[in-house]
Write an enzyme that holds these catalytic residues in place. Structure first.
Site, PDB file in Angstrom:
ATOM      1  N   ALA A 157      -2.011  -3.557   2.044  1.00  0.00           N
ATOM      2  CA  ALA A 157      -3.239  -4.481   1.941  1.00  0.00           C
ATOM      3  C   ALA A 157      -3.564  -5.344   1.079  1.00  0.00           C
ATOM      4  O   ALA A 157      -4.491  -6.379   0.295  1.00  0.00           O
ATOM      5  CB  ALA A 157      -3.002  -4.103  -0.062  1.00  0.00           C
ATOM      6  N   GLN A 158      -2.354  -6.484   1.396  1.00  0.00           N
ATOM      7  CA  GLN A 158      -2.238  -8.258   1.446  1.00  0.00           C
ATOM      8  C   GLN A 158      -3.679  -8.804   2.287  1.00  0.00           C
ATOM      9  O   GLN A 158      -3.805  -7.934   3.425  1.00  0.00           O
ATOM     10  CB  GLN A 158      -1.204  -8.771   1.928  1.00  0.00           C
ATOM     11  N   HIS A 233       8.986  -2.395  -2.753  1.00  0.00           N
ATOM     12  CA  HIS A 233       8.467  -0.750  -2.759  1.00  0.00           C
ATOM     13  C   HIS A 233       9.071  -0.420  -1.380  1.00  0.00           C
ATOM     14  O   HIS A 233       8.434  -0.679  -0.231  1.00  0.00           O
ATOM     15  CB  HIS A 233       7.266  -1.257  -2.247  1.00  0.00           C
ATOM     16  N   ASP A 291       3.903  -0.643  -8.799  1.00  0.00           N
ATOM     17  CA  ASP A 291       2.270  -1.585  -7.896  1.00  0.00           C
ATOM     18  C   ASP A 291       1.304  -1.185  -8.287  1.00  0.00           C
ATOM     19  O   ASP A 291       0.051  -1.142  -7.764  1.00  0.00           O
ATOM     20  CB  ASP A 291       2.777  -1.314  -6.487  1.00  0.00           C
TER      21      ASP A 291
END
Length: 400
Positions: A157-158, A233, A291
């Site tokens: 999701a960057q 993660h 996160d």
């Protein structure tokens, strides 16, 4: 709340008749005395109370558990706010800290997303200014930069618009302007210049971390030789384990120099894979993280963002609107702790260390927080027998 640090009459708080998770074992029927911002004393059922604790406010533990407050080294936001866009009044950071304190977190790293140099600098600046203040909720212990020096292939999701190779000039500026604020940075060790960057991070006392990476097993080991000590993660956004090509996951599992985060929410990683991780790393190298993104604590629906990318929240699971990648989480640390106990089968003292002490030691803060010992900061949780939170004290302040 009343009195110094929110404690009645200045005599502090005495939690008794509880199972105290102490460094050397569980004190069944024990007690702990919080006075001011510190743990004043701790003892078992046969240990006498200090005379000065006579006037303390008493809390009946009712046979529940007393744990050290949780330390979350990877959290982006909550309660509708993100550390990347928290407003200039710092009220957004306070809202995030308050939300997570209500769920057992007493210390956290404000975590960035991949963004421009200017946006990252502004985020570090806001966190630095907040850290200089009173911090009545969860303590912001520093900043975790997740990106922008990551792999496009494993971006998750960057935001791909700002991904690039490591820039030593940026790091030198941040360290010079904000000494002691940066605590951890995640990057892809296979990128050009990454090994020199990792070495520079370590020289500054910042924990170098692998994540969002296409690195081979050999590249991770080479990075550990230069100072890599952490993986974000674990299993997510990294090359997987294969018996002839161990990849990033294989290196993280087998290299004792590397601590391993895990998002224990039942969505990011199967509980059997977490069990494998725990067995491979040992109790001292697994670190629970949330996160969590801005949507943590918020209702299902659209209208959320992560790093400028639209996110949809469905049944509490956050995914990018385009592509469906997992977009952070809505997990809380108490939720991660309970998942480890109930689903993974980790005992309560070990799960507590994974949620507190392991992270504190990784950040060099093991002498301050992360365990229940006299003289350490009064970051304390009271849980009932069902592992529901009954009380959270951050620096001795009871959270509402």
């Amino acid at each position: 709340m009343s009195g110094p640090e929110g404690q009645a009459g200045g005599k502090g708080t005495l939690i008794a008749n509880a199972r105290i998770v102490a460094p050397n074992g569980v004190l069944d029927g024990g007690w702990i005395w919080l006075r001011g911002a510190e743990i004043a004393a701790i003892g078992g059922p046969s240990d006498p109370l200090p005379d000065a604790a006579a006037g303390a406010e008493r809390v009946d533990g009712a046979g529940g558990w007393v744990l050290p407050g949780f330390v979350d080294v990877h959290v982006h936001g909550g309660a509708g706010h993100d550390f990347m866009d928290a407003d200039e009044s710092l009220a957004g950071i306070a809202a995030i800290a308050r939300f997570h304190a209500r769920h057992g977190t007493t210390g956290l790293l404000a975590t960035s997303l991949t963004a421009s140099r200017e946006e990252l600098t502004a985020m570090i600046d806001r966190a630095s200014r907040y850290m200089a203040g009173d911090m009545p909720f969860a303590q912001v212990l520093g900043v975790h930069l997740e990106g922008p020096f990551v792999s496009l292939k494993w971006k998750g999701a960057q935001n791909p618009d700002f991904i690039g190779p490591p820039q030593l000039e940026w790091l030198d500026e941040w360290v010079s302007r904000y000494p002691g604020v940066l605590k951890l940075q995640t990057l892809a060790p296979e990128l050009p210049g990454a090994l020199d960057y990792i070495e520079r991070l370590a020289a500054h006392g910042i924990v170098p971390s692998a994540g969002h990476t296409d690195a081979t097993y050999e590249q991770i080991v080479a990075a550990a030789d230069r100072g890599l000590r952490h993986a974000v993660h674990t299993y997510n956004a990294m090359t997987p384990l294969h018996h002839r090509n161990p990849g990033t996951v294989g290196a993280v599992l087998s290299d004792d120099r590397i601590s391993a985060e895990v998002i224990a929410d039942g969505h990011h990683v199967h509980h059997a894979a977490i069990k494998v991780l725990a067995r491979a790393k040992g109790n001292g190298k697994v670190i629970l993280v949330t996160d969590a993104m801005a949507a943590a604590g918020m209702p299902d629906g659209e209208g959320y963002e992560l790093g400028g990318l639209p996110v949809v929240l469905t049944c509490g699971v956050a995914r990018l609107k385009d592509g469906g990648n997992l977009a952070g989480s809505t997990l809380t640390m108490i939720g991660a702790f309970r998942h480890m106990v109930r689903e993974v089968g980790i005992d309560i003292p070990t799960a507590s260390a994974m949620a507190s002490g392991n992270a504190a030691r990784q950040l060099g803060l093991g002498g301050v927080t992360g365990s229940l010992e006299a003289g350490k900061r009064a970051d304390v949780l009271l849980l009932d027998e069902a592992l529901e939170l009954r009380g959270v004290w951050a620096r001795g302040r009871l959270q509402d």
